[in-house]
Design a protein around this motif. Structure first.
Motif, PDB file in Angstrom:
ATOM      1  N   ALA A  34      -4.332  11.554  12.357  1.00 58.02           N
ATOM      2  CA  ALA A  34      -4.777  10.194  12.016  1.00 58.02           C
ATOM      3  C   ALA A  34      -3.982   9.159  12.805  1.00 58.02           C
ATOM      4  CB  ALA A  34      -4.630   9.942  10.521  1.00 58.02           C
ATOM      5  N   CYS A  35      -2.673   9.445  13.014  1.00 55.37           N
ATOM      6  CA  CYS A  35      -1.836   8.519  13.792  1.00 55.37           C
ATOM      7  C   CYS A  35      -2.374   8.397  15.224  1.00 55.37           C
ATOM      8  CB  CYS A  35      -0.388   9.001  13.817  1.00 55.37           C
ATOM      9  SG  CYS A  35       0.443   8.749  12.253  1.00 55.37           S
ATOM     10  N   VAL A  36      -2.816   9.536  15.802  1.00 56.29           N
ATOM     11  CA  VAL A  36      -3.403   9.499  17.149  1.00 56.29           C
ATOM     12  C   VAL A  36      -4.721   8.707  17.102  1.00 56.29           C
ATOM     13  CG1 VAL A  36      -4.251  10.921  19.068  1.00 56.29           C
ATOM     14  CG2 VAL A  36      -2.349  11.723  17.682  1.00 56.29           C
ATOM     15  N   ILE A  91      -1.270  10.863   0.854  1.00 60.65           N
ATOM     16  CA  ILE A  91      -0.150  11.128   1.780  1.00 60.65           C
ATOM     17  C   ILE A  91      -0.432  10.472   3.124  1.00 60.65           C
ATOM     18  CG2 ILE A  91       1.075  12.953   3.049  1.00 60.65           C
ATOM     19  CD1 ILE A  91       0.884  14.681   0.653  1.00 60.65           C
ATOM     20  N   ILE A  92      -1.686  10.569   3.572  1.00 59.58           N
ATOM     21  CA  ILE A  92      -2.063   9.933   4.848  1.00 59.58           C
ATOM     22  C   ILE A  92      -1.894   8.410   4.718  1.00 59.58           C
ATOM     23  CG2 ILE A  92      -3.913   9.681   6.562  1.00 59.58           C
ATOM     24  CD1 ILE A  92      -5.130  12.281   5.415  1.00 59.58           C
ATOM     25  N   ALA A  93      -2.337   7.864   3.586  1.00 59.97           N
ATOM     26  CA  ALA A  93      -2.220   6.410   3.361  1.00 59.97           C
ATOM     27  C   ALA A  93      -0.759   5.986   3.361  1.00 59.97           C
ATOM     28  CB  ALA A  93      -2.875   6.041   2.033  1.00 59.97           C
ATOM     29  N   PHE A  94       0.107   6.837   2.788  1.00 60.08           N
ATOM     30  CA  PHE A  94       1.536   6.519   2.743  1.00 60.08           C
ATOM     31  C   PHE A  94       2.120   6.450   4.158  1.00 60.08           C
ATOM     32  CE2 PHE A  94       5.874   8.285   2.917  1.00 60.08           C
ATOM     33  CZ  PHE A  94       6.554   7.274   2.256  1.00 60.08           C
ATOM     34  N   THR A  95       1.824   7.476   4.983  1.00 59.36           N
ATOM     35  CA  THR A  95       2.402   7.513   6.328  1.00 59.36           C
ATOM     36  C   THR A  95       1.935   6.322   7.160  1.00 59.36           C
ATOM     37  OG1 THR A  95       0.647   9.014   6.987  1.00 59.36           O
ATOM     38  CG2 THR A  95       2.726  10.020   6.471  1.00 59.36           C
ATOM     39  N   MET A  96       0.631   6.040   7.095  1.00 58.57           N
ATOM     40  CA  MET A  96       0.120   4.930   7.912  1.00 58.57           C
ATOM     41  C   MET A  96       0.620   3.577   7.381  1.00 58.57           C
ATOM     42  SD  MET A  96      -3.577   6.040   9.355  1.00 58.57           S
ATOM     43  CE  MET A  96      -4.521   6.167   7.881  1.00 58.57           C
ATOM     44  N   LYS A 115       0.806  -1.225   0.000  1.00 59.84           N
ATOM     45  CA  LYS A 115       0.000   0.000   0.000  1.00 59.84           C
ATOM     46  C   LYS A 115       0.841   1.277   0.000  1.00 59.84           C
ATOM     47  CE  LYS A 115      -3.024   0.076   3.407  1.00 59.84           C
ATOM     48  NZ  LYS A 115      -4.223  -0.046   4.244  1.00 59.84           N
ATOM     49  N   PHE A 116       1.917   1.284   0.805  1.00 61.64           N
ATOM     50  CA  PHE A 116       2.608   2.573   0.945  1.00 61.64           C
ATOM     51  C   PHE A 116       3.403   2.983  -0.301  1.00 61.64           C
ATOM     52  CE2 PHE A 116       6.151   0.016   2.502  1.00 61.64           C
ATOM     53  CZ  PHE A 116       7.272   0.734   2.112  1.00 61.64           C
ATOM     54  N   PRO A 117       4.055   2.025  -1.048  1.00 60.65           N
ATOM     55  CA  PRO A 117       4.712   2.481  -2.284  1.00 60.65           C
ATOM     56  C   PRO A 117       3.676   2.925  -3.327  1.00 60.65           C
ATOM     57  CG  PRO A 117       5.508   0.302  -1.641  1.00 60.65           C
ATOM     58  CD  PRO A 117       4.316   0.594  -0.805  1.00 60.65           C
ATOM     59  N   LYS A 118       2.518   2.237  -3.319  1.00 62.58           N
ATOM     60  CA  LYS A 118       1.453   2.611  -4.272  1.00 62.58           C
ATOM     61  C   LYS A 118       0.953   4.024  -3.972  1.00 62.58           C
ATOM     62  CE  LYS A 118      -2.738   1.164  -3.606  1.00 62.58           C
ATOM     63  NZ  LYS A 118      -3.808   0.210  -3.355  1.00 62.58           N
ATOM     64  N   ALA A 119       0.744   4.303  -2.676  1.00 69.13           N
ATOM     65  CA  ALA A 119       0.269   5.640  -2.281  1.00 69.13           C
ATOM     66  C   ALA A 119       1.319   6.693  -2.639  1.00 69.13           C
ATOM     67  CB  ALA A 119      -0.023   5.664  -0.780  1.00 69.13           C
ATOM     68  N   LEU A 120       2.603   6.329  -2.494  1.00 60.77           N
ATOM     69  CA  LEU A 120       3.684   7.266  -2.812  1.00 60.77           C
ATOM     70  C   LEU A 120       3.667   7.608  -4.305  1.00 60.77           C
ATOM     71  CD1 LEU A 120       6.286   8.702  -1.765  1.00 60.77           C
ATOM     72  CD2 LEU A 120       7.540   6.678  -2.472  1.00 60.77           C
ATOM     73  N   VAL A 121       3.565   6.570  -5.153  1.00 62.12           N
ATOM     74  CA  VAL A 121       3.550   6.782  -6.602  1.00 62.12           C
ATOM     75  C   VAL A 121       2.308   7.599  -6.999  1.00 62.12           C
ATOM     76  CG1 VAL A 121       3.323   5.600  -8.833  1.00 62.12           C
ATOM     77  CG2 VAL A 121       4.937   4.746  -7.154  1.00 62.12           C
ATOM     78  N   GLY A 122       1.156   7.244  -6.408  1.00 54.99           N
ATOM     79  CA  GLY A 122      -0.092   7.960  -6.705  1.00 54.99           C
ATOM     80  C   GLY A 122      -0.005   9.415  -6.269  1.00 54.99           C
ATOM     81  N   ALA A 147     -10.838  10.669  13.108  1.00 57.38           N
ATOM     82  CA  ALA A 147     -11.811   9.707  12.548  1.00 57.38           C
ATOM     83  C   ALA A 147     -11.164   8.860  11.460  1.00 57.38           C
ATOM     84  CB  ALA A 147     -13.024  10.452  11.998  1.00 57.38           C
ATOM     85  N   THR A 148     -10.294   9.484  10.657  1.00 59.23           N
ATOM     86  CA  THR A 148      -9.604   8.735   9.593  1.00 59.23           C
ATOM     87  C   THR A 148      -8.761   7.617  10.209  1.00 59.23           C
ATOM     88  OG1 THR A 148      -9.440  10.793   8.354  1.00 59.23           O
ATOM     89  CG2 THR A 148      -8.095   8.968   7.576  1.00 59.23           C
ATOM     90  N   GLY A 149      -7.985   7.973  11.242  1.00 58.10           N
ATOM     91  CA  GLY A 149      -7.123   6.986  11.901  1.00 58.10           C
ATOM     92  C   GLY A 149      -7.930   5.903  12.591  1.00 58.10           C
ATOM     93  N   LEU A 150      -9.006   6.332  13.247  1.00 62.77           N
ATOM     94  CA  LEU A 150      -9.876   5.387  13.963  1.00 62.77           C
ATOM     95  C   LEU A 150     -10.432   4.339  12.991  1.00 62.77           C
ATOM     96  CD1 LEU A 150     -11.026   5.159  16.879  1.00 62.77           C
ATOM     97  CD2 LEU A 150     -13.046   6.338  16.071  1.00 62.77           C
TER      98      LEU A 150
END
Lengths: 83, 386
Positions: free
Chosen positions: B125-127, B255-260, B96-103, B219-222
Motif C-alpha cells: 500500500a505504501c508503494v 493495521i494498514i490505516a495505522f501505518t499510513m 486516524k492512526f491512534p484510532k486505528a491502533l486502538v481499533g 490499489a489500497t495505497g493508490l
C-alpha cells in the motif's frame, strides 16, 4: 483486580480511575492551550515527535477509559472469536 | 501475553519502516493548492467542540466496524468550521492512526486481526501511495488544482459506485442464503494460482501467492493517496480477490490505516500543521466509537459488514457527484452562478454527514436488535425453568 470490578464483573472502578486520568490529561492540555499550540505549530523533528507522542499518550489513556466505559455499560462482545 | 508483546514489536518495526519511507506521508487524500496551505488555527467554542465530538464518535463507530471510513467527512467537517484545508487534512490524519491502533488492538483481542496480512498489504500500500502521489502531481501540473479535484471526485464516484453496487448485491445474496461468509468464485480461482512465494495467513485461513496480495495493496495505497479512504478498496480487495472473511479483512485494514496514518501525520507535524486540540477532541468521540464498532462486529453476521460498507460507499459516491459541476466550472467546461455552486457544495457535505450517520445508525441499530433478541431468549429460558 477484583476490587476494581463490581459483582456483575463490570470494571466500574477502572473506568473511574482512567476517567480521572483522561480528564486530567485534557485539562492539562487545554489549560496550557496557548503554550502547547505555540510550540507544536513550530514544526521540526522534536515538535513533530512531541505531537505524535501526545496523540499516542491520549489514545492510551482515553482509549483505556473508553474500553472500561464500554465494558461498564455492558457493551461486550458476544464471544471471543467474534462470530 | 506473548501475543501482545509480538504485536507491539511488529507495530514498532512497521512504524520505523514507514516513517523512513520519504514521500509516503504526502498521502493527504486531497490535493491542496498553494492558497489552501495556510497555517491558521481557529478558536474553539462549545458548538464546535460538540460538533467535532459527534463527528468523531460516528467516524469511530464506522472505523471500528468496517475498518475504515469517517475520514471522508472529518476534513470537510473541519473546513466547515473555518479551518484551513491543510490544517484540516493534517489534523484528520493525526487522529486516524491512534484510532486505528486502538481499533486494531480491540479486534486483535477478539481474534479477528491477521497481522501478517495487514503488514504485507501495508507495505505494498505504501508503494501504491507513491504511485498515487505521482499521478496527482502530473495532473496538478497539467490542469492545476481544479483538474486535480475533478480527478479525485471522478475516482471517488466511479470506484465507489462500481464497488458499492457489487458489495451490496453480494451482501444481499449472502443475506438471502443465510450464509455467514461466502467465498467469491474469483477468490476460489485465485487460490489455485501457485506462483512462489506462497503465504499462509493463519487468522484469515487462506493460502495464496504473494503476487496476489501486491495488486490489492497497491490499489489500497493508490486510493488512499487519491481519496483518503484506502479501506474502501482494501477491504473488498481482501474479501473478493484474496478470499479473506469480511470480519478479518476489516480488522486487518486497521493495521494498514495505522501505518499510513502514522507516516502522514509525521510529515504534517514536521511543518507544524496539526492542531492538537482538535485531534484530542475528535479522539474523545472516536476512541469510544471505535470500541463500540469493534464490539458490534461480534453481534452481526459477516454480510452485515458488507452491507454497511456498501451503503456508506454509495451515499459517499452520490455526495461526491454533487461536487463535480463546480470543478467543471473552474476548468471552464460549465457555467453556473455562485449560489448554485454553494448549494451543490452544501448538498455534497450534508450527504457526507448522512453517509456517516446512516452507517452509525445501522451498526448501533443491529447491535441493539441483537441484544434485545438475546435478552428475550434468556427471559424465555427463565420462564421455562420456573
Amino acid at each position: 483486580m477484583a476490587s476494581n470490578t463490581n459483582k456483575n464483573g463490570k470494571p466500574i472502578g477502572k473506568a473511574i480511575i482512567w476517567g480521572i486520568l483522561t480528564i486530567a490529561a485534557y485539562f492539562t492540555l487545554f489549560y496550557n492551550e496557548k503554550t502547547v499550540m505555540d510550540h507544536f505549530s513550530q514544526g521540526g523533528g522534536i515538535y513533530a515527535a512531541a505531537v505524535l507522542i501526545t496523540s499516542l499518550c491520549f489514545s492510551l489513556v482515553h482509549g483505556s477509559f473508553a474500553n472500561y466505559l464500554v465494558d461498564s455499560l455492558g457493551i461486550k462482545p458476544l464471544n471471543k472469536e467474534g462470530h | 501475553m506473548k501475543n501482545k508483546k509480538n504485536l507491539l514489536v511488529i507495530l514498532l518495526l512497521v512504524a520505523l519502516v514507514v516513517l523512513a519511507i520519504p514521500g509516503v506521508s504526502e498521502a493527504t487524500g486531497e490535493m491542496l493548492s498553494e492558497k489552501d496551505s495556510v497555517k491558521d488555527f481557529i478558536s474553539l467554542n462549545t458548538n464546535s467542540v460538540f460538533f467535532l465530538f459527534i463527528l468523531g464518535f460516528l467516524a469511530g463507530v464506522l472505523s471500528g466496524f468496517i475498518g475504515s471510513g469517517g475520514a471522508f467527512v472529518l476534513t470537510p467537517g473541519m473546513m466547515a468550521l473555518g479551518v484551513p484545508a491543510a490544517v484540516a487534512v493534517a489534523t484528520n490524519m493525526c487522529h486516524k492512526f491512534p484510532k486505528a491502533l486502538v481499533g486494531a488492538y480491540k479486534r486483535f483481542k477478539y481474534g479477528q486481526v491477521d497481522i501478517k496480512l495487514g503488514l504485507i498489504n501495508g507495505i505494498s500500500a505504501c508503494v501504491g501511495v507513491q504511485i498515487g502521489i505521482q499521478i496527482q502531481k502530473i495532473i496538478m501540473e497539467k490542469w492545476g488544482a481544479a483538474g486535480s479535484n475533478l480527478y479525485v471526485s471522478l475516482v471517488f464516484v466511479s470506484v465507489l459506485t462500481v464497488l458499492g453496487i457489487y458489495v451490496l448485491s453480494d451482501a444481499r445474496k449472502s443475506m438471502r442464503s443465510g450464509e455467514g461468509n461466502s467465498v467469491s468464485s474469483l477468490a476460489e480461482r485465485i487460490k489455485k494460482i501457485n506462483i512462489p512465494p506462497m503465504i499462509y495467513f493463519k487468522t484469515a485461513n487462506v493460502r495464496i501467492s504473494f503476487w496476489v496480495t501486491v495488486p490489492v495493496g497497491l490499489a489500497t495505497g493508490l486510493l488512499a493517496a487519491t481519496i483518503a479512504v484506502g479501506g474502501f478498496v482494501g477491504v473488498p480487495g481482501m474479501v473478493y480477490v484474496m478470499g479473506v472473511p469480511a470480519i478479518v479483512a476489516s480488522a486487518s485494514e486497521l493495521i494498514i490505516a495505522f501505518t499510513m496514518g502514522l507516516s502522514g501525520s509525521f510529515t504534517w507535524a514536521l511543518s507544524g500543521f496539526i492542531d492538537i486540540r482538535m485531534v484530542v477532541i475528535i479522539m474523545a468521540g472516536s476512541l469510544i466509537g471505535v470500541q463500540i464498532g469493534a464490539v458490534g462486529t461480534t453481534y452481526v453476521k459477516d454480510y452485515m459488514i458488507k452491507y454497511v460498507m456498501s451503503s456508506v460507499m454509495l451515499i459517499v459516491a452520490v455526495s461526491r457527484s454533487f461536487a463535480i459541476p463546480p470543478y467543471l466550472q473552474d476548468l471552464g467546461f460549465m457555467h453556473m452562478t455562485e449560489s448554485t455552486v454553494n448549494l451543490l457544495k452544501n448538498v455534497s457535505f450534508v450527504l457526507l454527514c448522512l453517509a456517516l450517520a446512516a452507517g452509525g445508525l445501522i451498526i448501533l441499530g443491529s447491535m441493539f436488535k441483537k441484544r434485545r433478541e438475546i435478552k428475550a431468549a434468556e427471559q424465555a429460558q427463565v420462564m421455562q425453568h420456573s
